[in-house]
Design a protein around this motif. Structure first.
Motif, mmCIF file in Angstrom:
data_model
loop_
_atom_site.group_PDB
_atom_site.id
_atom_site.type_symbol
_atom_site.label_atom_id
_atom_site.label_comp_id
_atom_site.label_asym_id
_atom_site.label_seq_id
_atom_site.Cartn_x
_atom_site.Cartn_y
_atom_site.Cartn_z
ATOM 1 N N ASP A 134 0.832 -1.208 0.000
ATOM 2 C CA ASP A 134 0.000 0.000 0.000
ATOM 3 C C ASP A 134 0.868 1.261 0.000
ATOM 4 O OD1 ASP A 134 -2.706 -1.342 0.453
ATOM 5 O OD2 ASP A 134 -1.569 -2.064 2.170
ATOM 6 N N ALA A 137 2.805 1.651 -3.290
ATOM 7 C CA ALA A 137 1.897 2.126 -4.335
ATOM 8 C C ALA A 137 1.562 3.602 -4.142
ATOM 9 C CB ALA A 137 0.616 1.295 -4.332
ATOM 10 N N ALA A 138 1.444 4.024 -2.890
ATOM 11 C CA ALA A 138 1.140 5.427 -2.618
ATOM 12 C C ALA A 138 2.261 6.339 -3.115
ATOM 13 C CB ALA A 138 0.925 5.630 -1.114
ATOM 14 N N ARG A 140 4.432 5.543 -5.540
ATOM 15 C CA ARG A 140 4.467 5.400 -7.001
ATOM 16 C C ARG A 140 3.332 6.161 -7.679
ATOM 17 N NH1 ARG A 140 3.264 0.080 -7.506
ATOM 18 N NH2 ARG A 140 1.069 0.672 -7.815
ATOM 19 N N ASP A 141 2.135 6.107 -7.096
ATOM 20 C CA ASP A 141 0.951 6.663 -7.745
ATOM 21 C C ASP A 141 0.649 8.101 -7.354
ATOM 22 O OD1 ASP A 141 0.726 4.134 -8.823
ATOM 23 O OD2 ASP A 141 -0.795 3.463 -7.389
ATOM 24 N N GLY A 142 1.502 8.704 -6.551
ATOM 25 C CA GLY A 142 1.302 10.100 -6.189
ATOM 26 C C GLY A 142 0.176 10.337 -5.204
ATOM 27 N N GLN A 143 -0.133 9.331 -4.372
ATOM 28 C CA GLN A 143 -1.169 9.523 -3.353
ATOM 29 C C GLN A 143 -0.677 10.412 -2.211
ATOM 30 O OE1 GLN A 143 -2.637 5.694 -2.057
ATOM 31 N NE2 GLN A 143 -3.094 5.009 -4.126
ATOM 32 N N TRP A 175 -1.732 11.849 3.092
ATOM 33 C CA TRP A 175 -1.997 10.647 2.281
ATOM 34 C C TRP A 175 -3.492 10.547 2.050
ATOM 35 C CZ3 TRP A 175 -1.136 4.852 3.962
ATOM 36 C CH2 TRP A 175 -1.332 4.030 2.844
#
Length: 411
Positions: A134, A137-138, A140-143, A175
């Motif tokens: 999680d 991914a945050a 990587r995905d710009g969350q 976040w």
């Protein structure tokens, strides 16, 4: 897979088994052991997020266990279980904090299953879904995004009431998860630390904050930026080179960057921490001790480490206008800092009376909801254009002094 992993060490198997059974029912993966050798292996290989230790064991006691955890730089949430004298338990708890451990609670033995469940659920709540995938991914995905909260300088003329120029913006990590909304840093930062992801997160924060600062500079907005640093960032000497390279790449003078860290952040490998922090200062970066007054080694760290400023913890600031004792403590902190030639920041300012007290005791800089809430980068530009002097005379007359919810930050 459950991301909350509880490791239990107790020399009484039946009690340890009870703890494990209740923890399992509360949603934890659990491992219980009576062996220090197995405990050490599990800490290193399994990376528990929560640890329960029996304080009084005949071969290796809980204090020795905490010494080992400190040496391993464990970021697990630690719960001490004991039937010993409460004063002994409290001393052990304070010792754990002194060693930089996240001691979050104690359990009085013998304990009923319902009491254990209440404690275990409290510390598991809200984080059972967060894992390495999680957080990765945050990133990587710009969350992950940043918001910025301004700090303003004390009036030059006593009694003028005008806190003039903005002296810095603190970058605060946020976040936002599409399916869950905003997750507090208080929930995900300890997990990121336990999963060895803080270097990646801090690198991302530094890159984003420095890039934003460079953009502001191009627009004629020259205001320093403050970035929080985790204890986990102080275990690699190349932090200095990585950070200096990022600043150089975007054309930022290191003197425009303040790294904030709590006193416990430097308590793992003290020599390496001194190496890193001293070299950061030599490169021109500034250092602030955050949450000053809440730990047990503040004065030692002030003497040992090359801080340029300190931030008085909000717990003292929030009460200084109502409590004579808190005011005296804040006044003493300000005098101490000034005698050490440090700049002082009062954080958590939520009403006008508190701001006035900070001015009276000579606090240099104020930060808090009364000044401004954390805001997105584009909102900062508008705020700076319209609020070059704060507060205005009208706001001086109309300040309500009401308290508001405190912001979450990344430290």
């Amino acid at each position: 897979m459950r991301s909350n992993r509880m490791l239990i060490i107790d020399d009484e198997p039946e009690i340890g088994s009870l703890f494990a059974r209740v923890a399992d029912e509360c949603g934890y993966q659990t491992v219980m052991t009576t062996s220090m050798t197995e405990f050490e292996e599990r800490v290193r290989d399994w990376h528990p997020t929560h640890i329960v230790i029996d304080l009084h064991m005949p071969i290796v006691d809980g204090v020795e266990v905490m010494r080992f955890l400190a040496q391993e730089r464990s970021k697990a949430q630690l719960i001490i279980a004991s039937g010993a004298d409460p004063k002994v338990v409290e001393s052990a708890r304070q010792l754990g904090l002194e060693r930089g451990l996240a001691v979050v609670g104690t359990i009085r033995k013998p304990a009923r299953a319902s009491e254990l469940a209440e404690v275990f659920l409290e510390f598991r709540k809200g984080t059972d879904w967060i894992g390495a995938a999680d957080l990765t991914a945050a990133i990587r995905d710009g969350q992950f995004t940043l918001e910025y909260q301004p700090m303003v300088r004390r009036p030059d003329r006593a009694g003028s009431g005008i806190w003039s120029d903005v002296v810095a913006m603190e970058a605060l990590l946020r976040w936002d998860v599409p399916s869950r909304g905003r997750i507090s840093p208080a929930e995900f930062i300890p997990i990121a630390e336990s999963l060895d992801l803080m270097d990646a997160i801090t690198d991302m924060v530094c890159q984003s904050a420095l890039t934003q600062l460079a953009e502001w500079n191009r627009k004629g907005i020259e205001v320093p930026i403050a970035i929080n640093v985790s204890a986990e960032n102080l275990h690699r000497a190349d932090l200095v080179e990585r950070t200096f390279a990022k600043a150089n790449d975007v054309g930022i003078d290191p003197s425009s960057v303040v790294f904030e860290l709590t006193e416990t952040a430097a308590m793992g490998d003290v020599v390496l921490a001194m190496d890193i922090l001293t070299r950061l200062r030599l490169k021109g970066f500034r250092l602030a001790m955050d949450d000053f007054g809440t730990g047990y080694s503040s004065l030692v760290q002030l003497q040992r480490l090359p801080f340029s400023e300190l931030k008085i913890d909000r717990e003292f600031v929030a009460e200084c206008a109502r409590s004579p004792q808190s005011r005296m403590i804040v006044n003493a902190m300000v005098n101490l800092a000034h005698n050490l030639e440090l700049t002082v920041v009062g954080e958590g300012v939520e009403d006008r009376r508190t701001l006035d007290v900070l001015a009276e005791v000579g606090c240099d800089i104020a930060q808090g909801f009364l000044i401004a809430r954390p805001m997105a980068a584009d909102a900062v530009e508008k705020w700076l254009r319209t609020r070059s002097v704060w507060p205005s005379e009208e706001e001086n007359e109309g300040a309500s002094g009401s308290e508001t919810e405190k912001p979450a930050s990344s430290d």
